[in-house]
Design an enzyme around this catalytic site. Structure first.
Site, PDB file in Angstrom:
ATOM      1  N   GLU A 168     -26.325 -20.372  -8.497  1.00 51.76           N
ATOM      2  CA  GLU A 168     -25.548 -20.040  -9.692  1.00 51.76           C
ATOM      3  C   GLU A 168     -26.387 -20.191 -10.972  1.00 51.76           C
ATOM      4  OE1 GLU A 168     -21.191 -21.297  -7.831  1.00 51.76           O
ATOM      5  OE2 GLU A 168     -22.003 -22.437  -9.522  1.00 51.76           O
ATOM      6  N   GLU A 366     -20.719 -19.843  -0.743  1.00 52.16           N
ATOM      7  CA  GLU A 366     -19.681 -20.812  -1.103  1.00 52.16           C
ATOM      8  C   GLU A 366     -18.338 -20.110  -1.201  1.00 52.16           C
ATOM      9  OE1 GLU A 366     -20.175 -23.268  -4.577  1.00 52.16           O
ATOM     10  OE2 GLU A 366     -22.315 -23.609  -4.168  1.00 52.16           O
TER      11      GLU A 366
END
Length: 472
Positions: A168, A366
């Site tokens: 991220e 995720e």
């Protein structure tokens, strides 16, 4: 309905170094950005829990690996803590004790039949580099990161065949410098975009080093794109969604996968004086070293509409100038986390990648459900009966498998997280794991109901999920 799970479809789990390790054995001067934030603003972390102890993975990793083996897990993603990997960041002096821990962990995973996937930076930028170079504002940090990657590949590339440059990469600077809601609370949109650019450049340099090393594996990046939905089919709402997609998704997808930045993004950055001024040599490095595959983190949709009010010209530029968040009436919510539950994002994101990025190989790195007060769901034997998590995974996996059947090049699903773990600010308030962590000195572990269900997915390769849900 029963859905067959392809035999080669990965069903794994994920976590990160800083969210599990704790500070056991950490030396002076090895703080990461997260460690420094925790020390500066402990009060914003729920009940004061943070990375200091976390799940004590440094000492308890074998316990977790044993539980992975019991669940029959085949793949596990975590990170190397860059801040702990060196005792001297500029002269690249490796902390041999920590490096041995990573090696031992990798060996333990392989011995248990679990394929390790390693990320080089999961928010673990060394505080030393923040203080001396302003972090990713500096090309010096890009160079130091590339050398860190080279050393990591040399040490573990014989055994680790799946690498990620960042997890991220957009998040830290968005929270800290675009929205200024996290320490150090500096609003600086130009810095936000510069950090985005330097992480793209760092990824390309790491890709070049990895490919030159002929390690026999692959390297990518874990992104967290948000599937954007306009409020309506009006041209104005459609444009709002396109602009959000441009600034927050394509800012990484396009250069990392296609090798070039969108011309529209360049023009807007120049117009708003936040351009990152790349050199021709840097753009060539980015173009020639695209990622082999992607990790994609997916939790919730992004809903936007055309802005209803004129932008305040005295405010620093923010992409919100072009969109406004839309609150969908009647949406299904995970009230513990404050996030919308909309499993169709899995299918829509898969088609987005298939149609726009030459169907690059990818996997969900995720997806999961954080739930508050899970102790309320413990049965008489003390096991958490987390049927809500089982339902959440089932519905998201159902849409993902539908996408695979429709030609998406998705290789698997990695649950966040294997164990309960610390999250930024949230700390242990919401639990995500298949494995419960008790907040006692021993950090006692126990399997939740979802762990046994997850094992049945891995073994039987059958997903039982209701065909229709009242999702909008």
């Amino acid at each position: 309905m029963k859905i067959a799970i392809p035999e080669n479809f990965i069903i794994g789990a994920a976590s990160s170094a800083w969210q599990t390790e704790g500070w056991h054995g950490k030396k002076d001067g090895q703080d990461s950005f997260l460690d420094s934030w925790y020390k500066e603003e402990t009060f914003v972390w729920h009940n004061g829990y943070g990375p200091a102890v976390a799940t004590n993975f440094m000492e308890k990793y074998q316990d977790d690996v044993d539980l992975m083996k019991e669940i029959h897990l085949t793949h596990y993603r975590t990170s190397i803590n860059w801040a702990r990997f060196f005792t001297d960041y500029e002269n690249l002096v490796v902390d041999e004790e920590y490096a041995q821990h990573i090696s031992d962990m990798v060996d333990a995973l392989l011995a248990a039949g679990v394929e390790p996937m390693l990320c080089l930076e999961h928010y673990e930028l060394p505080s030393y580099l923040m203080e001396k170079y302003d972090g990713w504002s500096s090309k010096k940090v890009v160079e130091l990161y590339a050398e860190y990657a080279r050393i990591a590949f040399e040490r573990y590339g014989d055994r680790v065949k799946h690498w990620f440059t960042f997890n991220e990469p957009i998040v830290v600077q968005t929270r800290c410098y675009l929205d200024a809601v996290r320490w150090p609370h500096e609003q600086n949109t130009k810095k936000w975009m510069l950090w985005n650019y330097h992480k793209v450049l760092a990824t390309a340099k790491a890709v070049a080093i990895y490919h030159a090393g002929n390690y026999g594996g692959r390297i990518g990046c874990v992104l967290n794109p948000e599937m954007v939905y306009p409020r309506s089919n009006s041209a104005e709402d459609q444009k709002a969604a396109e602009m959000y997609d441009l600034f927050f998704n394509r800012v990484y997808f396009d250069p990392m996968v296609n090798g070039v930045y969108p011309q529209k993004l360049i023009e807007l950055c120049q117009e708003h004086e936040i351009y990152f001024d790349p050199t021709p040599e840097e753009l060539a490095i980015i173009k020639e070293n695209t990622v082999d595959f992607l990790g994609v983190n997916q939790y919730y949709p992004k809903r936007v509409r055309a802005p209803r009010y004129q932008w305040n010209p005295e405010m620093p530029f923010h992409p919100e100038m072009y969109y406004e968040v839309f609150d969908l009436p009647g949406k299904k919510m995970n009230n513990s986390r404050g996030w919308e539950i909309y499993p169709q994002i899995m299918y829509d994101m898969a088609m987005y990648l298939k149609n726009n990025y030459h169907n690059i190989p990818w996997l969900v790195t995720e997806n999961g459900m954080g739930r508050e007060n899970e102790e309320n769901y413990q049965n008489e034997q003390g096991m958490v009966e987390d049927d809500y998590r089982i339902d959440f995974i089932s519905q998201h996996l159902r849409y993902l498998l539908k996408a695979v059947a429709d030609g998406a090049n998705c290789e698997g699903y990695m649950l966040w997280a294997f164990t309960d773990c610390v999250s930024p600010m949230n700390a242990f308030k919401n639990r995500y794991g298949l494995v419960r962590i008790e907040l006692n000195e021993e950090r006692t572990r126990s399997l939740k109901k979802s762990a046994y269900w997850y094992r049945s997915l891995i073994d039987d390769r059958i997903l039982e999920a209701e065909e229709e849900k009242l999702y909008r």
